[in-house]
Design a protein around this motif. Structure first.
Motif, short mmCIF file in Angstrom:
data_model
loop_
_atom_site.label_atom_id
_atom_site.label_comp_id
_atom_site.label_asym_id
_atom_site.label_seq_id
_atom_site.Cartn_x
_atom_site.Cartn_y
_atom_site.Cartn_z
N ASP A 41 56.52 -112.28 26.08
CA ASP A 41 57.73 -111.52 25.78
C ASP A 41 58.95 -112.31 26.24
O ASP A 41 58.98 -112.86 27.36
CB ASP A 41 57.69 -110.17 26.48
N GLN A 59 52.62 -99.55 29.01
CA GLN A 59 53.91 -98.88 28.95
C GLN A 59 53.65 -97.38 29.03
O GLN A 59 52.84 -96.84 28.27
CB GLN A 59 54.65 -99.20 27.66
N PHE A 71 57.02 -100.14 32.40
CA PHE A 71 56.16 -101.08 31.67
C PHE A 71 55.89 -102.37 32.42
O PHE A 71 56.60 -102.75 33.35
CB PHE A 71 56.81 -101.42 30.33
N ARG A 72 54.86 -103.07 31.93
CA ARG A 72 54.66 -104.51 32.10
C ARG A 72 54.37 -105.05 30.70
O ARG A 72 53.37 -104.69 30.08
CB ARG A 72 53.49 -104.82 33.02
N ASN A 73 55.22 -105.93 30.22
CA ASN A 73 55.12 -106.41 28.85
C ASN A 73 54.14 -107.58 28.72
O ASN A 73 53.58 -108.07 29.69
CB ASN A 73 56.50 -106.82 28.32
N LYS A 74 53.99 -108.06 27.48
CA LYS A 74 53.09 -109.19 27.20
C LYS A 74 53.61 -110.46 27.84
O LYS A 74 54.80 -110.62 28.09
CB LYS A 74 52.95 -109.38 25.68
N TYR A 88 58.49 -95.05 29.37
CA TYR A 88 58.91 -96.43 29.13
C TYR A 88 58.96 -97.31 30.38
O TYR A 88 59.63 -98.35 30.38
CB TYR A 88 60.26 -96.47 28.40
N GLY A 129 48.60 -105.29 30.39
CA GLY A 129 49.91 -104.76 30.01
C GLY A 129 49.84 -103.26 29.77
O GLY A 129 48.81 -102.73 29.37
N TYR A 172 60.86 -110.16 29.34
CA TYR A 172 60.11 -109.72 30.53
C TYR A 172 58.77 -110.45 30.71
O TYR A 172 57.95 -110.05 31.51
CB TYR A 172 59.83 -108.21 30.43
#
Length: 267
Positions: A47, A35, A41-44, A39, A33, A50
């Motif tokens: 999440d 960011q 990003f690739r989130n958790k 901003y 992950g 996303y």
């Protein structure tokens, strides 16, 4: 009856071995992950908006300021539901089953697209259950940018937010966590990878022996049979002793479960 008992023991041993092999370690996944300072990003994985249950998890999300003409070449990638671009990237997550060293990463992506030069967040999230004192440890982590190691961590930071959620996470950058010395090394142009070693799950099984024999059997018998029988009447077949069958079963037993000793009581 004796032969039946031996065969039964062999079958039982084989079934027990199969059951042990089937009792494999749990399988988990480690997810990369990030960011950027702008901003993107690739989130958790967990999440709500996303994460892996969304349609965005295997892409990089780049904000467009509600303007699909910000990056004209990606206008067809603009998603009005999130007011950003859903861009292709090669996402490498890792299946984690045993103790060992794993690598995750994001590549084939233009990290300079949003004009960022650093990370707000850089982390690994996992679905491995975790709590304080559970015995799982992470060590020897590396951040690798464009193929070059740019930072090493003998004992990387366990993500406290993920611990609250009951999972293992590894944290390398979080500008909102004042207790963390966030990663400030080189910023990628095409790829960022994270390598780490995990212990406390289960040891990997030893390599299975191959089934191939070491020596090739010869096609020709070693001893030529004689034309005349050495004992008895040549018109009568020799009585079977059963030794050949017992020897064959004994050989199978040795291969299946170590060593089986077969004895015949002298009359």
């Amino acid at each position: 009856m004796q032969i039946k008992k031996i065969i039964g023991a062999i079958v039982a041993t084989a079934v027990a071995s199969t059951m042990v092999a089937a009792a494999a370690a749990e399988t988990y996944t480690a997810y990369v992950g990030a960011q950027t300072a702008a901003y993107s990003f690739r989130n958790k994985w967990n999440d709500a908006t996303y994460g892996k249950d969304s349609g965005y998890f295997n892409n990089m999300i780049v904000w467009g300021g509600n303007d699909p003409e910000t990056f004209p070449e990606y206008e067809d990638k603009f998603d009005y539901d999130i007011e950003g671009y859903v861009l292709d990237a090669t996402i490498t997550d890792a299946v984690v089953e045993y103790d060992g060293t794993y690598k995750v990463g994001i590549s084939d992506f233009d990290w300079s697209l949003d004009a960022a030069t650093g990370f707000n967040l850089l982390f690994v999230s996992t679905d491995i259950p975790y709590s304080e004192g559970c015995g799982i440890t992470v060590s020897d982590a590396k951040v690798i940018v464009d193929g070059e190691v740019t930072a090493t961590y003998a004992e990387p930071v366990i993500d406290p937010d993920e611990v609250k959620n009951g999972y293992l996470g590894i944290l390398f950058a979080n500008i909102w966590n004042t207790e963390l010395e966030s990663y400030t090394g080189a910023y990628p142009t095409s790829s960022v990878e994270i390598e780490f070693t995990i212990s406390g799950l289960a040891e990997a099984p030893a390599d299975e022996p191959t089934d191939e024999p070491t020596d090739e059997p010869t096609d020709e018998p070693t001893d030529e049979p004689t034309d005349e029988p050495t004992n008895g009447d040549s018109s009568k077949p020799n009585a079977g002793t059963g030794v050949e069958g017992i020897a064959l079963v004994a050989g199978i037993a040795v291969l299946a479960s170590g060593a089986v000793v077969i004895s015949k009581k002298r009359k």
